[in-house]
Design a protein around this motif. Structure first.
Motif, short mmCIF file in Angstrom:
data_model
loop_
_atom_site.label_atom_id
_atom_site.label_comp_id
_atom_site.label_asym_id
_atom_site.label_seq_id
_atom_site.Cartn_x
_atom_site.Cartn_y
_atom_site.Cartn_z
N VAL A 1 -2.88 1.46 7.82
CA VAL A 1 -2.35 0.40 8.68
C VAL A 1 -3.41 -0.08 9.67
O VAL A 1 -3.56 -1.28 9.91
CB VAL A 1 -1.09 0.90 9.42
CG1 VAL A 1 -0.62 -0.13 10.43
CG2 VAL A 1 0.02 1.21 8.43
N ASP A 2 -4.16 0.84 10.25
CA ASP A 2 -5.22 0.44 11.18
C ASP A 2 -6.27 -0.41 10.49
O ASP A 2 -6.78 -1.38 11.07
CB ASP A 2 -5.87 1.69 11.78
CG ASP A 2 -4.97 2.38 12.80
OD1 ASP A 2 -3.95 1.78 13.17
OD2 ASP A 2 -5.29 3.51 13.20
N ARG B 1 -5.85 2.05 -2.56
CA ARG B 1 -5.52 3.35 -3.14
C ARG B 1 -4.78 4.26 -2.16
O ARG B 1 -4.61 5.45 -2.43
CB ARG B 1 -6.79 4.05 -3.61
CG ARG B 1 -7.53 3.30 -4.72
CD ARG B 1 -8.74 4.08 -5.20
NE ARG B 1 -9.43 3.39 -6.28
CZ ARG B 1 -10.51 3.86 -6.90
NH1 ARG B 1 -11.01 5.03 -6.54
NH2 ARG B 1 -11.07 3.16 -7.86
N SER B 2 -4.34 3.71 -1.05
CA SER B 2 -3.65 4.54 -0.07
C SER B 2 -2.24 4.87 -0.54
O SER B 2 -1.66 4.18 -1.40
CB SER B 2 -3.60 3.83 1.28
OG SER B 2 -2.75 2.69 1.21
N ALA B 3 -1.67 5.91 0.06
CA ALA B 3 -0.30 6.30 -0.29
C ALA B 3 0.70 5.24 0.13
O ALA B 3 1.72 5.04 -0.55
CB ALA B 3 0.02 7.64 0.37
N LEU B 4 0.43 4.54 1.22
CA LEU B 4 1.35 3.50 1.69
C LEU B 4 1.36 2.32 0.72
O LEU B 4 2.42 1.77 0.40
CB LEU B 4 0.95 3.05 3.09
CG LEU B 4 1.83 1.97 3.73
CD1 LEU B 4 3.29 2.39 3.75
CD2 LEU B 4 1.35 1.66 5.15
N GLU C 1 -8.87 -5.64 9.81
CA GLU C 1 -9.40 -6.68 8.93
C GLU C 1 -8.48 -7.90 8.84
O GLU C 1 -8.86 -8.89 8.22
CB GLU C 1 -9.62 -6.11 7.52
CG GLU C 1 -10.60 -4.95 7.46
CD GLU C 1 -12.02 -5.40 7.76
OE1 GLU C 1 -12.31 -6.60 7.54
OE2 GLU C 1 -12.82 -4.56 8.19
N ALA C 2 -7.26 -7.80 9.41
CA ALA C 2 -6.27 -8.89 9.30
C ALA C 2 -6.04 -9.25 7.84
O ALA C 2 -5.99 -10.42 7.46
CB ALA C 2 -6.72 -10.11 10.10
N GLN C 3 -5.88 -8.21 7.02
CA GLN C 3 -5.66 -8.37 5.60
C GLN C 3 -4.48 -7.50 5.18
O GLN C 3 -4.14 -6.53 5.85
CB GLN C 3 -6.91 -7.95 4.80
CG GLN C 3 -8.11 -8.84 5.00
CD GLN C 3 -7.93 -10.21 4.36
OE1 GLN C 3 -7.23 -10.35 3.37
NE2 GLN C 3 -8.56 -11.22 4.93
#
Length: 424
Positions: free
Chosen positions: A360-361, A376-379, A366-368
């Motif tokens: 999230v950070d 590839r993150s779990a979220l 990056e405002a993306q």
């Protein structure tokens, strides 16, 4: 129709327009409108009926040369506020790119006058218009992650070539502009609502006022909460209905409050602070309820769920429990939340998203969207799973490139040879 011409060959163009019954209010230097806006700051205070600011504020059409000195962001914003349609005449590709960046219609210098007056634009997509779905992302108070999830859902839905719009209809704490890195001074959803009041909102007008973030068209929210009276129920409903014929999926971020306010005001026909949220929920085809995975967040959702059901009626609601972690709930946090929602609300089908602070950070920095900076993150995986299981978008047909087809055919030949050698 009243037109103001800010082009080099203004006299010739004025004669052609007058032959088509267009009232030409003024022919001025190409940079004059931009200079007036820059000097005054807006067009709302004309000094006399004859000056350029008054003519612009009362015009229906502004034809301007697409140079950087003549076509500015301040001019586009001012004209949008007064419902003045801008047509930029472009002599070079760079000028056309400038007009496209501002969301202004671009025509060639030698284009026919009828094309200049035609409000219809060529379609931006090969696919024809369709009655798109409205997906409203709601959650109780306490920052459960509504805007983050709404942005992630819109980006995920657009992966297969679908036309997706992200709308910020939050009248309490709009944040989509900041999350997407877009200027909050852009026309956005409030401009679309104003055009609904004028009966002038079309898909082409939405394409003009919308900003773009990756593959998602974004209608940013109001830049000050005090502007909430602009988002009335009728305007919001009308704007979302036009959006249905503009894109395939409309993801709407709304505020948490669901009170209708009738009991605390004397004017029953007056404006309502939560009208935008209630109107969006009433128009929704699907509601995504975002719940924070902590005792306070779950408790707030349990208390607000009755109001949500009253607002959406029979519209299906998909519950996404966000920020799931064991630190605040102890052992088996998912099981605890499931049992709580089942016991108090009878909700059995629940999806979970982890508390992935790093992803999230990175998205905020990056405002993306999450899928671009933390693919590839779990979220990201949880959001992708939620879209596939809870929203289930129809998949667009993918075209396999020639090189891919050759590799696939070669693989099939090798497989057949191996089977023949084994005697199968």
């Amino acid at each position: 129709m009243r037109a103001v011409l800010a082009v080099h060959d203004g006299a010739v163009l004025a004669d052609a327009l007058r032959r088509r019954a267009v009232e030409v209010a003024a022919v001025v230097d190409p940079t004059a409108p931009a200079a007036v806006v820059a000097g005054r700051g807006d067009l709302a205070r004309p000094s006399s009926d004859g000056d350029l600011s008054a003519l612009l504020s009362n015009a229906d059409l502004l034809v301007v040369d697409a140079s950087r000195e003549a076509l500015t962001s301040a001019l586009v914003s001012a004209c949008d506020g007064f419902g003045v349609r801008i047509v930029a005449r472009c002599a070079r590709d760079a000028e056309r790119r400038l007009a496209t960046a501002f969301g202004v219609r671009a025509v060639a210098i030698d284009d026919d006058v009828d094309r200049l007056l035609d409000p219809e634009l060529p379609p931006l997509h090969e696919a024809g218009p369709s009655r798109g779905r409205i997906i409203v992302v709601w959650g109780p108070a306490g920052a459960p992650g509504r805007s983050t999830i709404a942005y992630a859902l819109a980006a995920e839905l657009s992966r297969d070539g679908r036309r997706v719009a992200l709308v910020d209809a939050d009248t309490h704490a709009p944040s989509i502009a900041l999350a997407t890195g877009l200027p909050d001074e852009a026309p956005g959803f409030a401009a679309a609502c104003r055009q609904v009041a004028r009966r002038a909102l079309t898909g082409d007008e939405l394409s003009r006022i919308a900003a773009v973030s990756g593959d998602v068209s974004v209608l940013t929210g109001i830049n000050r909460p005090s502007r909430w009276p602009e988002l009335t129920a009728d305007r919001v409903t009308g704007a979302l209905e036009v959006c249905r014929d503009w894109v395939d999926d409309i993801v709407v971020d709304v505020a948490s409050s669901l009170e209708s306010d009738e009991e605390i005001v004397s004017d029953l026909d007056g404006l309502r602070r939560n009208a935008a949220t209630l109107a969006a929920l009433g128009a929704a085809d699907l509601v995504v309820a975002v719940v924070a995975a902590d005792p306070v967040g779950v408790s707030r959702f349990v208390r607000a769920q009755a109001d949500l059901v009253a607002a959406v009626g029979a519209t299906p609601v998909r519950v996404l429990v966000n920020k799931t972690r064991s630190g605040v709930l102890g052992i088996d946090p998912r099981g605890q939340v499931r049992r709580t929602l089942d016991r108090y609300l009878g909700i059995v089908h629940v999806w979970f998203a982890p508390f992935d602070v790093r992803a999230v950070d990175a998205a905020v920095l990056e405002a993306q969207p999450l899928m671009r900076v933390a693919g590839r993150s779990a979220l990201t995986a949880a959001v992708r799973r939620f879209v596939g299981e809870a929203i289930d978008p129809p998949r667009a047909r993918r075209v396999v490139p020639a090189s891919g087809r050759r590799r696939r055919r070669r693989g099939e030949r090798l497989t057949r040879r191996a089977v023949v050698r084994r005697g199968e």
